[in-house]
Design a protein around this motif. Structure first.
Motif, short mmCIF file in Angstrom:
data_model
loop_
_atom_site.label_atom_id
_atom_site.label_comp_id
_atom_site.label_asym_id
_atom_site.label_seq_id
_atom_site.Cartn_x
_atom_site.Cartn_y
_atom_site.Cartn_z
N ALA A 262 0.77 -1.05 -0.15
CA ALA A 262 -0.33 0.03 0.02
C ALA A 262 1.20 1.53 -0.30
O ALA A 262 0.79 1.85 -0.65
N LEU A 263 2.49 1.28 0.41
CA LEU A 263 2.70 2.54 1.08
C LEU A 263 3.48 2.07 -0.88
O LEU A 263 3.42 3.16 -0.80
N LEU A 264 3.84 1.61 -1.01
CA LEU A 264 4.13 1.70 -2.47
C LEU A 264 3.22 2.47 -3.46
O LEU A 264 3.86 3.33 -4.51
N GLY A 265 2.16 2.09 -3.57
CA GLY A 265 1.40 2.19 -4.14
C GLY A 265 0.87 3.68 -3.72
O GLY A 265 0.68 4.42 -4.74
N VAL A 266 0.83 3.80 -2.41
CA VAL A 266 0.75 5.59 -2.50
C VAL A 266 2.43 6.58 -2.92
O VAL A 266 2.06 7.86 -3.63
N VAL A 267 3.20 5.67 -2.75
CA VAL A 267 4.49 6.33 -3.32
C VAL A 267 4.07 6.89 -5.16
O VAL A 267 4.25 7.85 -5.80
N ALA A 268 3.90 6.01 -5.29
CA ALA A 268 3.53 5.68 -7.07
C ALA A 268 3.02 6.62 -7.74
O ALA A 268 2.62 7.38 -8.26
N LEU A 269 1.31 7.31 -6.97
CA LEU A 269 0.59 8.00 -6.63
C LEU A 269 1.17 9.87 -6.50
O LEU A 269 0.66 10.45 -7.49
N VAL A 270 1.73 9.42 -5.39
CA VAL A 270 1.99 10.77 -5.43
C VAL A 270 3.27 10.93 -6.27
O VAL A 270 2.81 12.51 -6.68
N ILE A 271 4.04 10.55 -7.21
CA ILE A 271 5.08 10.91 -7.98
C ILE A 271 3.71 10.87 -9.97
O ILE A 271 5.13 12.03 -10.12
N GLY A 272 3.40 9.91 -9.99
CA GLY A 272 2.43 10.49 -11.00
C GLY A 272 1.67 11.74 -10.27
O GLY A 272 1.72 12.41 -11.61
N ALA A 273 1.66 12.10 -9.90
CA ALA A 273 0.32 13.61 -9.83
C ALA A 273 1.58 15.07 -9.69
O ALA A 273 0.74 15.67 -10.16
N ALA A 274 2.47 14.55 -9.42
CA ALA A 274 3.67 15.94 -9.45
C ALA A 274 3.94 15.53 -10.99
O ALA A 274 4.35 16.57 -11.06
N GLY A 275 4.06 14.70 -11.28
CA GLY A 275 4.63 14.17 -12.43
C GLY A 275 3.65 15.42 -13.83
O GLY A 275 3.88 16.37 -14.20
N GLY A 276 1.85 14.86 -13.46
CA GLY A 276 1.09 15.39 -14.36
C GLY A 276 0.91 17.14 -14.00
O GLY A 276 0.98 17.88 -14.81
#
Length: 498
Positions: free
Chosen positions: A153-167
């Protein structure tokens, strides 16, 4: 003194060792087995003598020559160590160079090289205890004990944050990267365009539903035109040349009217008037939109007019112009032995093309003041050049009423054939011959007379004489001014029917 080798059986044994006392339990666990005194043999007497050990047979000459060292007479027994001197001048350029293997003996018969099959990089090193374990399956990753759900779950949250920041970064770069684009809201005028009563849009809205397209079909070919409702019973006024295809139509021809909403209805011919290019047809409809006639005699040059019709098959087309001229005699047709079409036209610069024929020409109030009928074109051009002609509404109204009532129209006739003349002494319609029993013969008009005026209408050519006569009814007596042998005289002529 000479020393002799002792007999192997008489060799002296090792010096006795001082052995401390050993606990019986330790001796039982770590001691030698019973009957074993040494570490190499159960019993020393059982070993063979040193010289009696078996050895390998001598090497065959062929193998020794192929793989052995250099012959014994060279004196080379060892490879040269790094940096060691030796050899003679002939050794220069030999394998003993700075780039060569310093431990290789060029004179050796065999060289130890790399293995014949290269080592696989993925193969684990010799002696390594690391091996390839079982790969993790999706259930193991998501639900197994190898990956904790919290870590996943922590890995998914990190991936979501990175994707939102990139967008977000991409959006900012896209907005600021091109100076030619931006997020704008265009201004709009409020309220919308105003269409006051009497505007072209207002007139067109009221007139268009009363205009129809007319399609005529025959065995070979066909044609299209326009028409306008003039009565609530379904009567439509149009041109003679539209419904008869200029006289080529047969009784088997079909006439179809198409309304502005796409509704189609079959029409029947009520009557026609080939001399003025007018016709009336009728369709079975309920409560159609009807145009009212205006007074075309009150028109003036420059008055705004609107033409509605189906030019070149483009139904429901509206064009605007002005009255360019009044009382413009127009002559058309007359082929195949038929009487020519002649009418006193309204000239307009409103765009009129093939297919507009039979459609209405209306004034600034939306009243019907003409039926579009013809255009004047230049050489090689069959389209509008701003010279259009319409049958006056007053003449069209009178003829349409006669057709609806009697099915045919009779025109006043003077009973003479004329031609246009223009001279210093006389200008008008010169009489070519006089018909026996006609109105001209009865009034005394002779061949060669030049008719210059009929009633109040000035006559300047032959076409104008025709329209001047048709302004009256058969049986009317009108004064006619003519020139005869240089003299002007006025005679009374009682017009007859054609």
């Amino acid at each position: 003194m000479t020393q002799q080798n002792p007999d192997p059986e008489q060799r002296i044994g090792p010096r006795p060792l001082e052995r401390p006392a050993v606990d019986p339990s330790s001796a039982a666990a770590f001691g030698r087995p019973a009957g074993v005194d040494g570490a190499f043999s159960p019993h020393a007497a059982a070993r063979p003598p040193l010289g009696g050990l078996p050895s390998a047979p001598p090497t065959p000459d062929a193998l020794a020559s192929a793989f052995g060292r250099t012959p014994a007479d060279t004196g080379v027994r060892l490879q040269r160590p790094p940096g060691a001197g030796g050899g003679d001048a002939g050794d220069e350029g030999h394998l003993w160079s700075e780039d060569a293997d310093p431990w290789r003996d060029p004179a050796a018969g065999a060289v130890i090289g790399p293995p014949a099959v290269p080592k696989d990089d993925d193969e684990p090193a010799a002696g390594s205890t690391r091996g390839t374990g079982a790969l993790l399956s999706l259930p193991d990753v998501l639900f197994g004990r190898r990956v904790k759900p919290v870590a996943l779950a922590l890995l998914g949250v990190v991936a979501l944050v990175i994707g939102a920041a990139g967008g977000l970064v991409g959006w900012v770069v896209a907005r600021s990267g091109d100076a030619l684009t931006s997020d704008v809201t265009l201004a709009q005028v409020e309220p919308g365009v105003q269409r006051p009563v009497g505007s072209v849009s207002d007139i067109a809205t009221r007139v268009r539903p009363a205009v129809v397209s007319i399609e005529v079909r025959m065995e070979q070919g066909g044609g299209t035109g326009s028409g306008v409702f003039i009565d609530g019973s379904g009567y439509i006024l149009t041109n003679w040349h539209v419904v008869t295809l200029e006289g080529r139509a047969t009784p088997e021809s079909t006439i179809t009217t198409v309304f502005t909403d796409g509704t189609r209805a079959e029409a029947k011919v009520v009557g026609t008037d080939a001399k003025t290019d007018l016709a009336v047809i009728k369709v079975a409809v309920t409560n159609p939109t009807v145009l009212q006639f205006g007074d075309s005699d009150k028109l003036q040059v420059g008055d705004p007019v609107i033409a509605v019709g189906s030019p070149l098959g483009l139904s429901d087309t509206v064009t605007q112009g002005i009255v360019s001229a009044l009382h413009r005699p127009v002559v058309a047709g007359g082929e195949n032995g038929e009487a020519p079409i002649t009418y006193d036209a309204i000239q307009t610069d409103a765009a009129i093309n093939q297919g507009n024929s039979g459609g209405p020409l209306v004034d600034a109030t939306g009243a019907l003041i003409g039926i579009n009928s013809a255009i004047r074109s230049s050489t090689g051009n069959t389209g509008s050049i701003g010279l259009g002609f319409a049958i006056p509404g007053n003449d069209a109204k009178r003829i349409a009423e006669t057709i609806i009532r009697d099915g045919q129209v009779k025109h006043a006739d003077i009973g003479a054939n004329v031609k246009s003349v223009s001279a210093d002494t006389a200008e008008g319609a010169q009489v070519v011959n006089v018909a026996d029993g006609g109105a001209a013969a009865a009034a005394g008009i002779a061949e060669g007379d030049v008719i210059r005026k009929v009633g109040d209408r000035q006559v300047r050519n032959a076409a104008e004489l025709t329209v001047a006569v048709r302004e009256h009814r058969p049986g009317d007596t009108v004064p006619v001014v003519l020139a005869r042998q240089g003299r002007e005289l006025t005679i009374q002529v009682t017009l007859r029917s054609d």
